[in-house]
Design an enzyme around this catalytic site. Structure first.
Site, PDB file in Angstrom:
ATOM      1  N   ASP A 198      -9.697  11.267   1.019  1.00  0.00           N
ATOM      2  CA  ASP A 198      -8.344  10.639   0.901  1.00  0.00           C
ATOM      3  C   ASP A 198      -7.403  11.977   1.091  1.00  0.00           C
ATOM      4  O   ASP A 198      -7.210  12.879   0.281  1.00  0.00           O
ATOM      5  CB  ASP A 198      -8.242  10.331  -0.698  1.00  0.00           C
ATOM      6  N   GLN A 201      -2.370  13.397  -0.234  1.00  0.00           N
ATOM      7  CA  GLN A 201      -1.503  14.372  -0.655  1.00  0.00           C
ATOM      8  C   GLN A 201      -1.764  15.785  -0.074  1.00  0.00           C
ATOM      9  O   GLN A 201      -1.087  16.586  -0.431  1.00  0.00           O
ATOM     10  CB  GLN A 201      -1.758  14.608  -2.239  1.00  0.00           C
ATOM     11  N   LYS A 224       4.379   9.721   3.256  1.00  0.00           N
ATOM     12  CA  LYS A 224       4.567  10.962   2.371  1.00  0.00           C
ATOM     13  C   LYS A 224       4.605  12.231   3.278  1.00  0.00           C
ATOM     14  O   LYS A 224       4.679  13.233   2.663  1.00  0.00           O
ATOM     15  CB  LYS A 224       3.012  10.895   1.625  1.00  0.00           C
ATOM     16  N   CYS A 362      -1.241   5.833 -10.907  1.00  0.00           N
ATOM     17  CA  CYS A 362      -2.202   5.062 -10.180  1.00  0.00           C
ATOM     18  C   CYS A 362      -3.631   5.722 -10.373  1.00  0.00           C
ATOM     19  O   CYS A 362      -4.496   5.915  -9.645  1.00  0.00           O
ATOM     20  CB  CYS A 362      -2.162   4.775  -8.776  1.00  0.00           C
TER      21      CYS A 362
END
Length: 408
Positions: A198, A201, A224, A362
């Protein structure tokens, strides 16, 4: 180019909120967009707007070139072997669900294992819960240290020869920790598992080289990283993607259709059914151009300095608890002010023109691990400055005094 000069390139930052100049510290949720990205999207709609791939007219050719050119930029940005390994999606969530639904459900069965961590965003947790329920596989968690980090020795104990999939966030959106993805990938591969990352970020803030990491799948979101909402990408190793079945069917992704059977296009288009997110891809390509011009190493250094400064300044305020380690973090600080709900903290900060995020982010299992219901989070990006940290600290001191009097 310094942060103040970069800030001038973002139109939305030139405004006041509640009578104060805007301090935007909610970048982990979504980043703001530079003028170059906004102009690229406008140019597409004003000059190139058409559907892609099938049209032979001029606008169709322009749109196709812009769309596929953006795919080439993503491939270069991640150091993928080929643009065929880049699937455009709506974002990280869609990309992770694609891997879970197409790949994992086909390889997992009773007694197999899927390994993740307790810090995962719901987008990298719920899809694996669903795969486990559907296939009979067991969902396992790599334990975390008291500061929220992961020890490689614990990874080695958790991943076994029964493990089929390991899926871990590169960077925690709450703790700010940078997980040892390269080492986890090596352990996964030694046990015959695939590695899913993932990258929501990590991609906006640090150089990412998927070939160096050797991960099998990598997911990212454009919004993002200075790009528009509604666009993201999945990187996958070509051999794995070729073996996977699409999960959306219709136009664009087909090769041949008859009344009772159909065949699919080659990569990457077999996973992009329907009219794709053309303007979003164009905007993402422009965002990559922008980030590369600034330099990911420079962005990483700048954010690390701001996060360290914010961590130290907030640590000086009595009654503030900061989550995650001091070192080895990206540009965010997650915290709570004693006896004050994070939503109240965020409301007072907003009255001073400061935007932070408050809630469970989340990550409800992680909140339970931290033994809190919610936290406040200040997250920094390339356009934030030391003045923004000063404003945050000053407003938090005021917040503490206000609620201290109210409670007293």
């Amino acid at each position: 180019m310094n942060a103040k000069e970069i800030r001038e390139l973002f139109p939305i930052l030139h405004q006041e909120i509640n009578g104060h100049p805007l301090v935007y510290l909610d970048n982990a949720a979504t980043s703001q967009k530079p003028r170059s990205v906004i102009d690229a999207i406008n140019h597409y709609y004003e000059w190139e707007n058409s559907n892609v791939h099938r049209g032979v007219h001029t606008l169709g050719s322009r749109a196709t070139d812009a769309y596929e050119g953006a795919r080439e930029k993503v491939a270069r940005f991640l150091n993928a072997s080929s643009a065929q390994e880049i699937i455009f999606t709506r974002g990280t969530t869609t990309a992770l669900n694609l891997v879970a639904s197409s790949y994992a459900r086909s390889v997992c069965g009773e007694g197999d294992e899927i390994v993740i961590t307790p810090m995962e965003h719901h987008s990298n947790l719920i899809p694996w819960q669903q795969v486990a329920k559907a296939t009979g596989a067991t969902l396992k968690y790599i334990p975390m240290q008291p500061d929220g980090t992961i020890e490689v020795s614990d990874v080695e104990k958790t991943i076994t020869e029964r493990t089929k999939v390991v899926s871990v966030m590169y960077v925690s959106n709450v703790l700010g920790v940078i997980n040892p993805i390269k080492e986890i990938t090596a352990i996964a591969h030694r046990n015959g598992a695939v590695m899913v990352v993932d990258g929501a970020q990590s991609t906006p803030h640090m150089k990412v080289d998927v070939r160096d990491l050797d991960c099998d799948f990598y997911a990212l979101s454009g919004h993002k990283m200075c790009g528009p909402t509604g666009i993201g990408a999945l990187y996958g190793k070509k051999a794995l993607l070729e073996a996977m079945e699409p999960i959306e069917f219709g136009g664009e992704m087909i090769d041949h259709v008859d009344l009772y059977d159909s065949t699919w296009k080659e990569l990457p288009w077999k996973f992009e059914g329907g009219t794709p997110i053309i303007a979003g891809a164009v905007g993402l390509g422009a965002a990559i151009d922008f980030l590369e011009e600034i330099g990911l190493d420079a962005i990483d250094r700048h954010e690390a300095e701001l996060a360290g400064l914010a961590y130290d300044r907030l640590s000086e305020i009595d009654g503030i608890t900061i989550y995650g380690p001091r070192e080895g973090r990206v540009g965010l600080v997650t915290f709570n002010l004693d006896d004050v709900h994070p939503h109240d903290v965020a409301t007072v900060l907003d009255s001073d023109g400061i935007a932070v995020r408050a809630g469970h982010h989340c990550c409800q299992p992680l909140m339970r691990w931290l033994e809190v219901s919610a936290t406040a989070r200040a997250s920094f990006y390339l356009y934030n400055t030391e003045d923004d940290v000063d404003r945050l600290v000053s407003s938090l001191i005021k917040t503490k005094e206000f609620f201290g009097h109210a409670i007293g």
